[in-house]
Scaffold this motif. Structure first.
Motif, PDB file in Angstrom:
ATOM      1  N   PRO A  53       0.798  -1.222   0.000  1.00 46.00           N
ATOM      2  CA  PRO A  53       0.000   0.000   0.000  1.00 46.00           C
ATOM      3  C   PRO A  53       0.829   1.270   0.000  1.00 46.00           C
ATOM      4  O   PRO A  53       0.301   2.349   0.208  1.00 46.00           O
ATOM      5  N   VAL A  54       2.123   1.148  -0.224  1.00 49.77           N
ATOM      6  CA  VAL A  54       3.014   2.311  -0.141  1.00 49.77           C
ATOM      7  C   VAL A  54       2.829   3.253  -1.322  1.00 49.77           C
ATOM      8  O   VAL A  54       3.074   4.444  -1.226  1.00 49.77           O
ATOM      9  N   SER A  55       2.321   2.763  -2.434  1.00 46.24           N
ATOM     10  CA  SER A  55       2.250   3.572  -3.644  1.00 46.24           C
ATOM     11  C   SER A  55       1.175   4.653  -3.604  1.00 46.24           C
ATOM     12  O   SER A  55       1.170   5.538  -4.426  1.00 46.24           O
ATOM     13  N   GLY A  56       0.272   4.603  -2.644  1.00 45.06           N
ATOM     14  CA  GLY A  56      -0.815   5.576  -2.595  1.00 45.06           C
ATOM     15  C   GLY A  56      -0.409   6.903  -1.988  1.00 45.06           C
ATOM     16  O   GLY A  56       0.648   7.052  -1.387  1.00 45.06           O
ATOM     17  N   ASN A  57      -1.267   7.894  -2.168  1.00 45.33           N
ATOM     18  CA  ASN A  57      -1.087   9.209  -1.576  1.00 45.33           C
ATOM     19  C   ASN A  57      -2.004   9.289  -0.358  1.00 45.33           C
ATOM     20  O   ASN A  57      -3.193   9.537  -0.487  1.00 45.33           O
ATOM     21  N   TYR A  58      -1.456   9.058   0.821  1.00 47.05           N
ATOM     22  CA  TYR A  58      -2.260   8.971   2.035  1.00 47.05           C
ATOM     23  C   TYR A  58      -2.838  10.339   2.388  1.00 47.05           C
ATOM     24  O   TYR A  58      -2.158  11.345   2.336  1.00 47.05           O
ATOM     25  N   ILE A  59      -4.105  10.343   2.789  1.00 49.67           N
ATOM     26  CA  ILE A  59      -4.814  11.567   3.166  1.00 49.67           C
ATOM     27  C   ILE A  59      -5.160  11.462   4.644  1.00 49.67           C
ATOM     28  O   ILE A  59      -5.739  10.463   5.080  1.00 49.67           O
ATOM     29  N   SER A  60      -4.817  12.475   5.408  1.00 52.71           N
ATOM     30  CA  SER A  60      -5.088  12.424   6.846  1.00 52.71           C
ATOM     31  C   SER A  60      -6.583  12.573   7.122  1.00 52.71           C
ATOM     32  O   SER A  60      -7.340  13.110   6.314  1.00 52.71           O
ATOM     33  N   VAL A  61      -6.984  12.105   8.278  1.00 53.59           N
ATOM     34  CA  VAL A  61      -8.391  12.160   8.669  1.00 53.59           C
ATOM     35  C   VAL A  61      -8.844  13.609   8.803  1.00 53.59           C
ATOM     36  O   VAL A  61      -9.948  13.967   8.383  1.00 53.59           O
ATOM     37  N   GLN A  62      -7.998  14.449   9.364  1.00 52.76           N
ATOM     38  CA  GLN A  62      -8.375  15.853   9.547  1.00 52.76           C
ATOM     39  C   GLN A  62      -8.591  16.549   8.210  1.00 52.76           C
ATOM     40  O   GLN A  62      -9.545  17.310   8.037  1.00 52.76           O
ATOM     41  N   ARG A  63      -7.732  16.293   7.261  1.00 54.67           N
ATOM     42  CA  ARG A  63      -7.889  16.890   5.931  1.00 54.67           C
ATOM     43  C   ARG A  63      -9.159  16.380   5.259  1.00 54.67           C
ATOM     44  O   ARG A  63      -9.902  17.145   4.649  1.00 54.67           O
ATOM     45  N   LEU A  64      -9.424  15.095   5.385  1.00 50.68           N
ATOM     46  CA  LEU A  64     -10.629  14.523   4.792  1.00 50.68           C
ATOM     47  C   LEU A  64     -11.884  15.108   5.429  1.00 50.68           C
ATOM     48  O   LEU A  64     -12.867  15.400   4.743  1.00 50.68           O
ATOM     49  N   LYS A  65     -11.861  15.327   6.740  1.00 49.54           N
ATOM     50  CA  LYS A  65     -13.004  15.947   7.408  1.00 49.54           C
ATOM     51  C   LYS A  65     -13.237  17.369   6.894  1.00 49.54           C
ATOM     52  O   LYS A  65     -14.374  17.796   6.703  1.00 49.54           O
ATOM     53  N   ASP A  66     -12.158  18.106   6.663  1.00 50.55           N
ATOM     54  CA  ASP A  66     -12.286  19.458   6.113  1.00 50.55           C
ATOM     55  C   ASP A  66     -12.907  19.429   4.723  1.00 50.55           C
ATOM     56  O   ASP A  66     -13.778  20.238   4.404  1.00 50.55           O
ATOM     57  N   TRP A  67     -12.439  18.532   3.879  1.00 53.64           N
ATOM     58  CA  TRP A  67     -12.986  18.410   2.530  1.00 53.64           C
ATOM     59  C   TRP A  67     -14.468  18.065   2.579  1.00 53.64           C
ATOM     60  O   TRP A  67     -15.267  18.633   1.835  1.00 53.64           O
ATOM     61  N   LEU A  68     -14.827  17.134   3.433  1.00 49.14           N
ATOM     62  CA  LEU A  68     -16.233  16.729   3.526  1.00 49.14           C
ATOM     63  C   LEU A  68     -17.108  17.849   4.064  1.00 49.14           C
ATOM     64  O   LEU A  68     -18.246  18.023   3.632  1.00 49.14           O
ATOM     65  N   GLN A  69     -16.578  18.629   4.989  1.00 48.12           N
ATOM     66  CA  GLN A  69     -17.345  19.746   5.530  1.00 48.12           C
ATOM     67  C   GLN A  69     -17.601  20.801   4.454  1.00 48.12           C
ATOM     68  O   GLN A  69     -18.684  21.380   4.399  1.00 48.12           O
ATOM     69  N   LEU A  70     -16.639  21.036   3.585  1.00 47.77           N
ATOM     70  CA  LEU A  70     -16.836  21.991   2.499  1.00 47.77           C
ATOM     71  C   LEU A  70     -17.911  21.532   1.522  1.00 47.77           C
ATOM     72  O   LEU A  70     -18.563  22.356   0.878  1.00 47.77           O
ATOM     73  N   LEU A  71     -18.101  20.237   1.422  1.00 45.35           N
ATOM     74  CA  LEU A  71     -19.115  19.691   0.512  1.00 45.35           C
ATOM     75  C   LEU A  71     -20.442  19.411   1.219  1.00 45.35           C
ATOM     76  O   LEU A  71     -21.273  18.668   0.705  1.00 45.35           O
ATOM     77  N   SER A  72     -20.647  19.985   2.396  1.00 43.43           N
ATOM     78  CA  SER A  72     -21.889  19.863   3.178  1.00 43.43           C
ATOM     79  C   SER A  72     -22.139  18.453   3.696  1.00 43.43           C
ATOM     80  O   SER A  72     -23.282  18.009   3.779  1.00 43.43           O
ATOM     81  N   PHE A  73     -21.075  17.751   4.034  1.00 39.63           N
ATOM     82  CA  PHE A  73     -21.205  16.460   4.685  1.00 39.63           C
ATOM     83  C   PHE A  73     -20.986  16.654   6.177  1.00 39.63           C
ATOM     84  O   PHE A  73     -20.204  17.504   6.591  1.00 39.63           O
ATOM     85  N   GLU A  74     -21.672  15.862   6.956  1.00 40.92           N
ATOM     86  CA  GLU A  74     -21.472  15.856   8.402  1.00 40.92           C
ATOM     87  C   GLU A  74     -20.842  14.519   8.772  1.00 40.92           C
ATOM     88  O   GLU A  74     -21.434  13.467   8.536  1.00 40.92           O
ATOM     89  N   VAL A  75     -19.629  14.571   9.325  1.00 43.63           N
ATOM     90  CA  VAL A  75     -18.945  13.336   9.704  1.00 43.63           C
ATOM     91  C   VAL A  75     -19.639  12.788  10.943  1.00 43.63           C
ATOM     92  O   VAL A  75     -19.679  13.428  11.988  1.00 43.63           O
ATOM     93  N   ASP A  76     -20.185  11.612  10.789  1.00 44.12           N
ATOM     94  CA  ASP A  76     -21.003  11.009  11.835  1.00 44.12           C
ATOM     95  C   ASP A  76     -20.156  10.165  12.777  1.00 44.12           C
ATOM     96  O   ASP A  76     -20.239  10.296  13.984  1.00 44.12           O
ATOM     97  N   ARG A  77     -19.346   9.299  12.223  1.00 44.32           N
ATOM     98  CA  ARG A  77     -18.529   8.393  13.023  1.00 44.32           C
ATOM     99  C   ARG A  77     -17.208   8.146  12.327  1.00 44.32           C
ATOM    100  O   ARG A  77     -17.062   8.343  11.134  1.00 44.32           O
ATOM    101  N   GLY A  78     -16.261   7.653  13.112  1.00 40.78           N
ATOM    102  CA  GLY A  78     -14.972   7.278  12.569  1.00 40.78           C
ATOM    103  C   GLY A  78     -14.267   6.325  13.512  1.00 40.78           C
ATOM    104  O   GLY A  78     -14.554   6.305  14.707  1.00 40.78           O
ATOM    105  N   ASN A  79     -13.368   5.541  12.959  1.00 41.26           N
ATOM    106  CA  ASN A  79     -12.648   4.582  13.771  1.00 41.26           C
ATOM    107  C   ASN A  79     -11.309   4.278  13.111  1.00 41.26           C
ATOM    108  O   ASN A  79     -11.195   4.294  11.885  1.00 41.26           O
ATOM    109  N   PHE A  80     -10.323   4.003  13.939  1.00 41.06           N
ATOM    110  CA  PHE A  80      -8.999   3.620  13.463  1.00 41.06           C
ATOM    111  C   PHE A  80      -8.769   2.145  13.747  1.00 41.06           C
ATOM    112  O   PHE A  80      -9.384   1.571  14.648  1.00 41.06           O
TER     113      PHE A  80
END
Length: 155
Positions: A53-80
Motif C-alpha cells: 500500500p506504499v504507492s498511494g497518496n495517504y490523506i489524513s483524517v483531519q484533511r478529509l473531514k475538512d474536505w467533507l465539511q466543504l461539501l456539506s457532509f457531516e462526519v457522523d462516526r470514525g474509527n482507526f
C-alpha cells in the motif's frame, strides 16, 4: 469508497462527484490509510514506493473531514485500526500483536487504517408567500329587516 482517494489522481473531483450523485441524508463510507501511523512512517522511509500500500497518496483524517465539511457532509462516526507495524512474516505479526489491543486505548489516532461515515446534509428552503392570495372568510352578513318581519320572528 475503499481506498479510492489514495489511489486516484484527483481525490477532490471524486468527492465532488459523490456529493453530486448522493441523495440528501445519504451516507458515505470512506476507508483510507493514515499518514500519521507506523504504516505512514514505513511509506516515508521505504525506497521502493511502487508496491501496495506504499504507492498511494495517504490523506489524513483531519484533511478529509475538512474536505467533507466543504461539501456539506457531516462526519457522523470514525474509527482507526491496524496499529501493528506492517510486516510480512508471521513471527513479527505475533510479536507486535499486543499493539492491536493497546492501540485503541493508548494511541487511537495512530491506527494504520481509518474508516469514516459521513452524511450528506442539504438545508431545505421553504418559501413564505405573502398573504395577498388568501381569500377572506365571509363573516355574518347584516340585512335590513322590516318591523313586521321582526315581530313575526318573535324576538
Amino acid at each position: 469508497m475503499p481506498h479510492i482517494l489514495e489511489f486516484h489522481g484527483d481525490p477532490h473531483q471524486v468527492l465532488r462527484e459523490v456529493e453530486r450523485v448522493l441523495i440528501p441524508d445519504g451516507q458515505l463510507i470512506v476507508t483510507g490509510f493514515n499518514p500519521h501511523s507506523l504504516w505512514g512512517l514505513r511509506r516515508r522511509l521505504q525506497s521502493r514506493r511502487n508496491e501496495f500500500p506504499v504507492s498511494g497518496n495517504y490523506i489524513s483524517v483531519q484533511r478529509l473531514k475538512d474536505w467533507l465539511q466543504l461539501l456539506s457532509f457531516e462526519v457522523d462516526r470514525g474509527n482507526f485500526g491496524c496499529y501493528a507495524p506492517p510486516c510480512n512474516q508471521e513471527h513479527w505479526l505475533k510479536r507486535w500483536h499486543f499493539m492491536e489491543a493497546a492501540g485503541d486505548r493508548w494511541w487511537s489516532f495512530a491506527g494504520g487504517a481509518y474508516l469514516l461515515r459521513a452524511v450528506k446534509r442539504v438545508h431545505g428552503m421553504r418559501l413564505i408567500m405573502p398573504p395577498w392570495n388568501r381569500k377572506k372568510v365571509p363573516g355574518k352578513v347584516l340585512t335590513a329587516v322590516t318591523q313586521k318581519e321582526f315581530e313575526q320572528s318573535g324576538q
